[in-house]
Structure formats: C-alpha cells, structure tokens
Design an enzyme around this catalytic site. Structure first.
Site, PDB file in Angstrom:
ATOM      1  N   ASP A 289       6.668 -21.373 -21.742  1.00 19.46           N
ATOM      2  CA  ASP A 289       7.033 -19.955 -21.803  1.00 19.46           C
ATOM      3  C   ASP A 289       7.582 -19.549 -23.166  1.00 19.46           C
ATOM      4  O   ASP A 289       7.549 -20.316 -24.130  1.00 19.46           O
ATOM      5  CB  ASP A 289       8.033 -19.618 -20.694  1.00 19.46           C
ATOM      6  CG  ASP A 289       9.401 -20.230 -20.945  1.00 19.46           C
ATOM      7  OD1 ASP A 289       9.470 -21.260 -21.640  1.00 19.46           O
ATOM      8  OD2 ASP A 289      10.412 -19.676 -20.465  1.00 19.46           O
TER       9      ASP A 289
ATOM     10  N   ASP B 122      10.488 -19.266 -24.608  1.00 18.83           N
ATOM     11  CA  ASP B 122      11.476 -20.093 -25.311  1.00 18.83           C
ATOM     12  C   ASP B 122      11.288 -21.590 -25.077  1.00 18.83           C
ATOM     13  O   ASP B 122      12.152 -22.387 -25.454  1.00 18.83           O
ATOM     14  CB  ASP B 122      12.897 -19.661 -24.931  1.00 18.83           C
ATOM     15  CG  ASP B 122      13.168 -19.807 -23.446  1.00 18.83           C
ATOM     16  OD1 ASP B 122      12.234 -19.700 -22.647  1.00 18.83           O
ATOM     17  OD2 ASP B 122      14.345 -20.050 -23.080  1.00 18.83           O
TER      18      ASP B 122
ATOM     19  N   LYS C   8      16.347 -26.866 -19.203  1.00 17.50           N
ATOM     20  CA  LYS C   8      15.034 -27.291 -18.765  1.00 17.50           C
ATOM     21  C   LYS C   8      14.141 -27.406 -19.998  1.00 17.50           C
ATOM     22  O   LYS C   8      14.439 -26.817 -21.036  1.00 17.50           O
ATOM     23  CB  LYS C   8      14.473 -26.346 -17.722  1.00 17.50           C
ATOM     24  CG  LYS C   8      14.446 -24.876 -18.080  1.00 17.50           C
ATOM     25  CD  LYS C   8      14.129 -24.071 -16.829  1.00 17.50           C
ATOM     26  CE  LYS C   8      13.819 -22.620 -17.140  1.00 17.50           C
ATOM     27  NZ  LYS C   8      15.014 -21.768 -17.039  1.00 17.50           N
TER      28      LYS C   8
ATOM     29  N   THR D  58      21.261 -14.527 -14.908  1.00 15.04           N
ATOM     30  CA  THR D  58      20.952 -15.929 -14.629  1.00 15.04           C
ATOM     31  C   THR D  58      20.931 -16.747 -15.921  1.00 15.04           C
ATOM     32  O   THR D  58      21.321 -17.904 -15.945  1.00 15.04           O
ATOM     33  CB  THR D  58      19.569 -16.044 -13.931  1.00 15.04           C
ATOM     34  OG1 THR D  58      19.505 -15.091 -12.872  1.00 15.04           O
ATOM     35  CG2 THR D  58      19.343 -17.428 -13.366  1.00 15.04           C
TER      36      THR D  58
ATOM     37  N   ASP E  67      11.212 -23.537 -22.349  1.00 14.74           N
ATOM     38  CA  ASP E  67      11.904 -24.352 -21.343  1.00 14.74           C
ATOM     39  C   ASP E  67      11.148 -24.450 -20.017  1.00 14.74           C
ATOM     40  O   ASP E  67      11.528 -25.222 -19.147  1.00 14.74           O
ATOM     41  CB  ASP E  67      13.361 -23.886 -21.139  1.00 14.74           C
ATOM     42  CG  ASP E  67      13.475 -22.431 -20.731  1.00 14.74           C
ATOM     43  OD1 ASP E  67      12.431 -21.751 -20.595  1.00 14.74           O
ATOM     44  OD2 ASP E  67      14.615 -21.958 -20.561  1.00 14.74           O
ATOM     45  N   ARG E  68      10.080 -23.673 -19.860  1.00 14.84           N
ATOM     46  CA  ARG E  68       9.314 -23.763 -18.607  1.00 14.84           C
ATOM     47  C   ARG E  68       8.020 -24.533 -18.816  1.00 14.84           C
ATOM     48  O   ARG E  68       7.553 -24.661 -19.948  1.00 14.84           O
ATOM     49  CB  ARG E  68       8.955 -22.366 -18.103  1.00 14.84           C
ATOM     50  CG  ARG E  68      10.147 -21.548 -17.709  1.00 14.84           C
ATOM     51  CD  ARG E  68       9.707 -20.266 -17.045  1.00 14.84           C
ATOM     52  NE  ARG E  68      10.879 -19.511 -16.644  1.00 14.84           N
ATOM     53  CZ  ARG E  68      10.898 -18.638 -15.659  1.00 14.84           C
ATOM     54  NH1 ARG E  68       9.786 -18.372 -14.990  1.00 14.84           N
ATOM     55  NH2 ARG E  68      12.007 -18.000 -15.350  1.00 14.84           N
TER      56      ARG E  68
ATOM     57  N   THR F  77      20.378 -20.887  -8.233  1.00 16.83           N
ATOM     58  CA  THR F  77      19.364 -20.670  -9.260  1.00 16.83           C
ATOM     59  C   THR F  77      19.999 -20.543 -10.646  1.00 16.83           C
ATOM     60  O   THR F  77      21.012 -19.870 -10.810  1.00 16.83           O
ATOM     61  CB  THR F  77      18.598 -19.375  -8.919  1.00 16.83           C
ATOM     62  OG1 THR F  77      17.918 -19.589  -7.684  1.00 16.83           O
ATOM     63  CG2 THR F  77      17.598 -19.010  -9.991  1.00 16.83           C
TER      64      THR F  77
ATOM     65  N   SER G 133      13.206 -15.348 -22.850  1.00 15.14           N
ATOM     66  CA  SER G 133      12.386 -16.324 -22.145  1.00 15.14           C
ATOM     67  C   SER G 133      10.963 -15.847 -21.854  1.00 15.14           C
ATOM     68  O   SER G 133      10.219 -15.525 -22.756  1.00 15.14           O
ATOM     69  CB  SER G 133      13.104 -16.723 -20.865  1.00 15.14           C
ATOM     70  OG  SER G 133      12.482 -17.819 -20.284  1.00 15.14           O
ATOM     71  N   HIS G 134      10.626 -15.755 -20.565  1.00 15.85           N
ATOM     72  CA  HIS G 134       9.257 -15.428 -20.172  1.00 15.85           C
ATOM     73  C   HIS G 134       9.002 -13.925 -20.166  1.00 15.85           C
ATOM     74  O   HIS G 134       7.902 -13.482 -19.876  1.00 15.85           O
ATOM     75  CB  HIS G 134       8.991 -15.984 -18.777  1.00 15.85           C
ATOM     76  CG  HIS G 134      10.030 -15.529 -17.794  1.00 15.85           C
ATOM     77  ND1 HIS G 134      11.319 -16.024 -17.818  1.00 15.85           N
ATOM     78  CD2 HIS G 134      10.005 -14.605 -16.827  1.00 15.85           C
ATOM     79  CE1 HIS G 134      12.019 -15.425 -16.878  1.00 15.85           C
ATOM     80  NE2 HIS G 134      11.252 -14.558 -16.263  1.00 15.85           N
TER      81      HIS G 134
HETATM   82  C1  VG1 Z   1      14.647 -16.896 -13.172  1.00 19.29           C
HETATM   83  C2  VG1 Z   1      14.308 -18.107 -12.338  1.00 19.29           C
HETATM   84  C3  VG1 Z   1      15.353 -19.189 -12.524  1.00 19.29           C
HETATM   85  C4  VG1 Z   1      15.482 -19.517 -14.017  1.00 19.29           C
HETATM   86  C5  VG1 Z   1      15.786 -18.252 -14.803  1.00 19.29           C
HETATM   87  C6  VG1 Z   1      15.822 -18.480 -16.289  1.00 19.29           C
HETATM   88  O1  VG1 Z   1      15.870 -16.350 -12.737  1.00 19.29           O
HETATM   89  O2  VG1 Z   1      14.212 -17.772 -10.978  1.00 19.29           O
HETATM   90  O3  VG1 Z   1      14.974 -20.324 -11.783  1.00 19.29           O
HETATM   91  O4  VG1 Z   1      16.499 -20.457 -14.237  1.00 19.29           O
HETATM   92  O5  VG1 Z   1      14.779 -17.269 -14.535  1.00 19.29           O
HETATM   93  O6  VG1 Z   1      14.619 -19.031 -16.738  1.00 19.29           O
HETATM   94  P1  VG1 Z   1      15.949 -15.069 -11.762  1.00 19.29           P
HETATM   95  O7  VG1 Z   1      17.417 -14.779 -11.616  1.00 19.29           O
HETATM   96  O8  VG1 Z   1      15.167 -13.991 -12.422  1.00 19.29           O
HETATM   97  O9  VG1 Z   1      15.312 -15.489 -10.482  1.00 19.29           O
HETATM   98  V1  VG1 Z   1      14.145 -18.718 -18.324  1.00 19.29           V
HETATM   99  O10 VG1 Z   1      12.747 -19.683 -18.624  1.00 19.29           O
HETATM  100  O11 VG1 Z   1      14.020 -17.083 -18.199  1.00 19.29           O
HETATM  101  O12 VG1 Z   1      15.372 -19.218 -19.273  1.00 19.29           O
HETATM  102 CO    CO Z   2      12.459 -19.788 -20.538  1.00 19.47          CO
END
Ligand code: VG1
Ligand code: CO
Length: 543
Positions: A277, A279, A376, A18, A281-282, A344, A113-114
């Site tokens: 989070d 990085d 984001k 993603t 963006d959340r 998504t 990210s998270h």
């Molecule tokens: C998750 C979220 C999605 C988001 C992605 C990256 O993906 O559901 O909405 O865009 O993380 O966010 P998934 O495929 O695990 O549902 V981040 O803050 O990790 O860049």
């Molecule tokens: Co993130």
C-alpha cells in the site's frame, strides 16, 4: 538562528484515529494546522532534548512541505538530530526499523497509508515511540487534549533544508542526517530470510510480479526483488512513487489491485503475485489462481515461519486483531503457543511484541508483521511467503489446500460501506449496541446467536482497557459477524462488516467465499439493517 514563538488558535478535530491524524490535504493546509499538531505531539512528550527523531513519509502530495515544517519545529523544540529519508521518503516499516536500530527517541511518519493522494485527497501524520511502534492510546489522547488548547508553537526561523542529498547538515543546533531510505531495511531483510534459497527458486523459473502501486515500496522492491534476489527486470511494476499514486487508491485489495488480480487468475499468471500500500505496511498475496485472504495468510505464515532463518527457533505466540479470522488460533493451538486477540490497529501489538509474548501479528486488513519491527510490514510478508515457497517447492494453491486440510478453513470476507452519512452510521451502531442483550438465543434461519458483545480489550502487559472496539455477534458452531466503524477515513463514516464461517470438512473447501457466507450476510443485515439507515443497498468494497 532564532527560535520563533508563533501564536496560534486550536483546531477541535485533531483526534488521531486508528493510525494517526488523517485529513484531506486542504484541511492540513489551513493556517497552522500541521504546525499545531506537530507541536501538540512534542508538547505531549518529555525528555527528548538532544535526542534523535526519525522522519519520513510515503511521498504523497504535501509530504515535502510537511517534512520541512517538522524539521524546523523539531529544531526549535530541542531535538539533537533528525534522521530523514532521502527525498522525504521512508516506508512505515523502514521508519520503525530506523527508530529501533539507531535508538531514536521516536519518529514521525507522514502518510495516509492506503488512502488516495493529491491536492484534494488525503494526508496524515503519525507519531511512533522509541520501540518503533505507533504511539499507544495514552499518548494519542494526550496529543488530542493538547491540540484543543494549544496557543503557540515553536519554529526555527530558517530556510528549507536540502533533503535530496545524502549526508549531514545543520539546522540551528540540530543535525539533519539525510539517509538512504532502503539500505538499512534491505539489510535487515537479508538477515531474516534465506536469500540464497529465494534466489535459487527464482533461477529455477519461478516467476513473480510485485505491484508497488506507485507508492513507497517501489524503490524497496526494485532493490530487494530485482537487484538482490535476481528477479528479472519488470517483475516489479508501478515502482515509481508518485504524489497522487497515479490517480489510484494505493490499497492492495481486490478492488484497487484489480489488474494484478486479473493477471493472477489468467492463463498468463506468474507463480506469485503481491502488492503493497501507500506506506508499505500492507500486503496482498495472490498465488496463481488463488487469492489468499490476509487472515489465512497470517495463519499460513505462522505455520511455516520456521522455514525462514529469522524464525527457525519457533514462535513465542501469535496476535491478531479481533475482526481477523480465527484461522491463526488453530495454528497457535497446534504449536502450543499463546494467541492474543487485540483491537484493530497495530498500536495494540506493541506491548505483546515488547514483552516477547507474540512473535507474529496480523490483521484482516492485509497487515502482517513480526517482532523485527513494531509496524506491519508489506515486503516482509512477501519475503516470508517467498522463503516458504522456496523451502516447500509447492505452489501457493497446494500450500493453501494442505493448510485447510490440516486446520479446517475459515471462510472470511469484509464488506465496507464507505463514505456514508456519519450520523446515520453512529445511530446504527448505537441502536445495535442497545439491542445486544436481547440477541443471544435468537435465530436467523439456521443460525442461532450464542453471544453478542461490544469488544473490550484488557492489555495483559500494561493492564490498560480499551472499550467499544467493535460489536461481535457469535453464532453456534463458531461463525460470527462483527460490526465496526473505520477510524482511518477522512469523509463521512465507513461501516465495516466482517463475516466468518469455520468449515472443518475438506470436501467443502472449494466453495465460493460469498456463497459460503451468504446466510451470515443475510443475518447481518437483519441484525443491522444498513439499507434502512444509510440508503445503501450494497457494499462499496468487498475484500
Ligand atoms: C484500517 C484497518 C486496520 C489498520 C488501519 C491502518 O483501520 O482496518 O486494520 O490497522 O486501517 O492501516 P480502520 O479503523 O479504518 O478499520 V494503514 O495501512 O492505513 O496504516
Ligand atoms: Co498502510
């Protein structure tokens, strides 16, 4: 300095998900693993000779090592300049901004990210294109295809470069410019929002707590909230970025930001609580005594955005990911603007933003942003909330209650089953897909299925088609459940169930969310018996 051509063997698992390639650190530490992927990115691009690349990461374990690799590989491949955040730090939205502001060819963001960080935890590499946004599927597919056949990478035979001192240096023919990661970003925020109004709000006794979760937003939040907006020192907590985020998941949800949640529900709560989070963006938004779901936050921000100088001319449209609740749809309808439903992942918003069809975008996973960048943006969402609170001088609770009165309330929750057996999760999805045609007309208690499908997105701008983006079961009256497998995990599979019910009646806006959704949750488990497939009897995360 010499350019070395190093022979290598392909790995078969470098498929970006993603949001970029995410793996455990030991996977990235295998011989040539990171080098292969970085070279595969460059091999999938054209005409970047002499151009600029933006580079930074969220500071997690292995960040510095990979920054050095990218610098040397970029130099060997002919980039003219790399702008790198001091210490290797750039939040995802700040990287997106730098790419746009300095018209870079693209950027590389190192982050998972998270996901947690550390020697045994997660790492990630993501490529962003010249509009500042995540590479679209066409490019990520090309990168994956290349990674499966790559047999060499190019790297400059040079020592490590100092990335802690601001300024320019040379790496072979390439210039490395180490930049302040915060300055340009903070300036952009000052241009979008009414800092005077927020300053006045804070002077009037309004209190806030921002939890940076020991991740990348610490330095940004300190500068913006405390130094520029005058929030008292101590308003920003956990502001020192740590390679392992202090041993926690830098995921701003009710499970991992529990301290903040508990504080906001207590009698010591400040007026406003927020977190971001790994990085940056959340965003997590909690008012005193009220958690605002990301789907609601998107709708409330869109409905009030005109209060901020950057959006006073109004919005062109709103875009949301398919699993995100329909709350924003009602706002778009009232404003008479377009609403778009995408798969998504932020990469699907890029075309809509570039074409000026959408101004604000959001995802249920705590991602909200606008056309100011192509990612984001956690702090942006917090600042827009503060700007709205400064304009309305009402509490978050009052704003939410009035919003629901006007638009109705979309009760919403996501249940995650993390790290389940991948084969079992895939089987569950395949079996579910196979029975979609039989579902319409069937009832589960009072709920009758009107439609069941596997979401496919037809991009209105470039007409590309993305299939299998989540299974939707729609019930009479507008309630629904959605099933998807995560594309960001690094071990096993994660099943996500998204549950939504629309409640127009204001007398029923104070229900407990899980209770309000109980019959839908029951139906979801009848339709897809997760326990039978995975042995799990309850979700690991409820948001
Ligand atoms: C998750 C979220 C999605 C988001 C992605 C990256 O993906 O559901 O909405 O865009 O993380 O966010 P998934 O495929 O695990 O549902 V981040 O803050 O990790 O860049
Ligand atoms: Co993130």
């Amino acid at each position: 300095m010499t350019v070395l051509t190093v022979a290598t063997k392909p790995y078969d698992d470098q498929k970006p998900g993603t949001s970029g390639l995410r793996k455990k650190v030991p996977v990235f530490q295998q011989p040539n693993y990171a080098e292969n992927f970085i070279q595969s990115v460059f091999d999938s691009l054209e005409n970047f000779e002499g151009k600029t690349l933006v580079l930074g990461g969220d500071g997690r374990y292995y960040n510095r090592e990979v920054i050095q690799k990218v610098l040397k590989i970029a130099a060997a491949n002919g980039f003219g300049r790399v702008m790198v955040g001091q210490g290797g730090i750039l939040s995802t939205p700040a990287a997106s901004h730098l790419i746009r502001k300095y018209k870079a060819f693209g950027g590389i963001v190192l982050s998972a990210s998270h996901n947690p960080g550390g020697p045994k935890e997660d790492f990630g590499i993501k490529y962003n294109i010249g509009n500042g946004g995540p590479a679209p599927e066409k490019i990520t597919e090309a990168i994956f295809a290349r990674s499966k056949v790559i047999d060499r990478y190019l790297i400059l035979d040079a020592g490590d470069i100092d990335i802690d001192e601001i300024g320019e240096k040379k790496l072979g023919d390439m210039t490395v410019e180490v930049v302040d990661p915060v300055a340009d970003y903070a300036e952009m925020m000052e241009n979008l929002f009414d800092f005077d109004a927020i300053r006045a709000l804070l002077k009037s006794g309004f209190t806030l707590r921002f939890d940076a979760m020991h991740a990348v937003t610490g330095p940004y939040a300190k500068e913006i909230f405390e130094r520029r907006l005058g929030a008292p020192e101590g308003s920003v907590v956990n502001f020192v970025p740590l390679p392992d985020f202090g041993g926690h998941h830098p995921d701003p949800n009710l499970v991992y930001a529990k301290d903040l949640y508990d504080l906001m529900m207590s009698d010591k709560a400040p007026d406003f609580g927020a977190a971001s989070d790994g990085d940056g963006d959340r965003n997590l938004i909690i008012g005193r005594g009220i958690f605002v779901t990301p789907s609601d936050s998107l709708a409330m921000l869109a409905a009030n955005a005109h209060l901020a100088p950057g959006y006073k001319a109004g919005l062109k449209g709103i875009a949301r990911s398919m699993p995100t609740s329909g709350a924003a749809d009602r706002v778009a309808e009232k404003l008479g603007i377009g609403i778009y439903e995408t798969p998504t992942g932020w990469k699907f918003f890029g075309n809509l933003l570039d074409a000026d069809m959408a101004t604000i975008c959001g995802e249920e996973s705590a991602g909200t942003g606008s056309n100011h960048v192509r990612e984001k943006d956690g702090l942006w969402a917090v600042l827009l909330w503060l700007n709205i609170l400064a304009g309305r001088r009402e509490s978050v609770k009052e704003i939410a209650a009035k919003h629901w009165q006007t638009y109705g309330r979309n009760y919403y929750s996501r249940h995650d089953y993390e790290e389940v057996d991948a084969a079992a999760a895939n089987k569950l999805m395949t079996d579910l897909r196979d029975k979609l045609v039989t579902l319409p007309g069937t009832s589960f208690g009072d709920l009758t299925v009107v439609k069941a499908d596997d979401f496919a997105y037809h991009d209105p701008v470039d007409h590309s088609v993305s299939e299998h983006q989540g299974i939707r079961i729609l019930f009479e009256g507008g309630s629904r459940v959605v099933f998807r497998l995560s594309g960001t995990g690094t071990s096993g599979a994660t099943i996500r169930i998204y549950i939504e019910r629309f409640e127009p009646d204001a007398a029923r806006h104070d229900l407990d969310t899980q209770e309000a959704l109980a019959d839908l949750i029951k139906a979801a488990h009848k339709i897809a018996p997760i326990r039978e497939y995975t042995g799990r009897d309850k979700p690991s995360v409820i948001t």
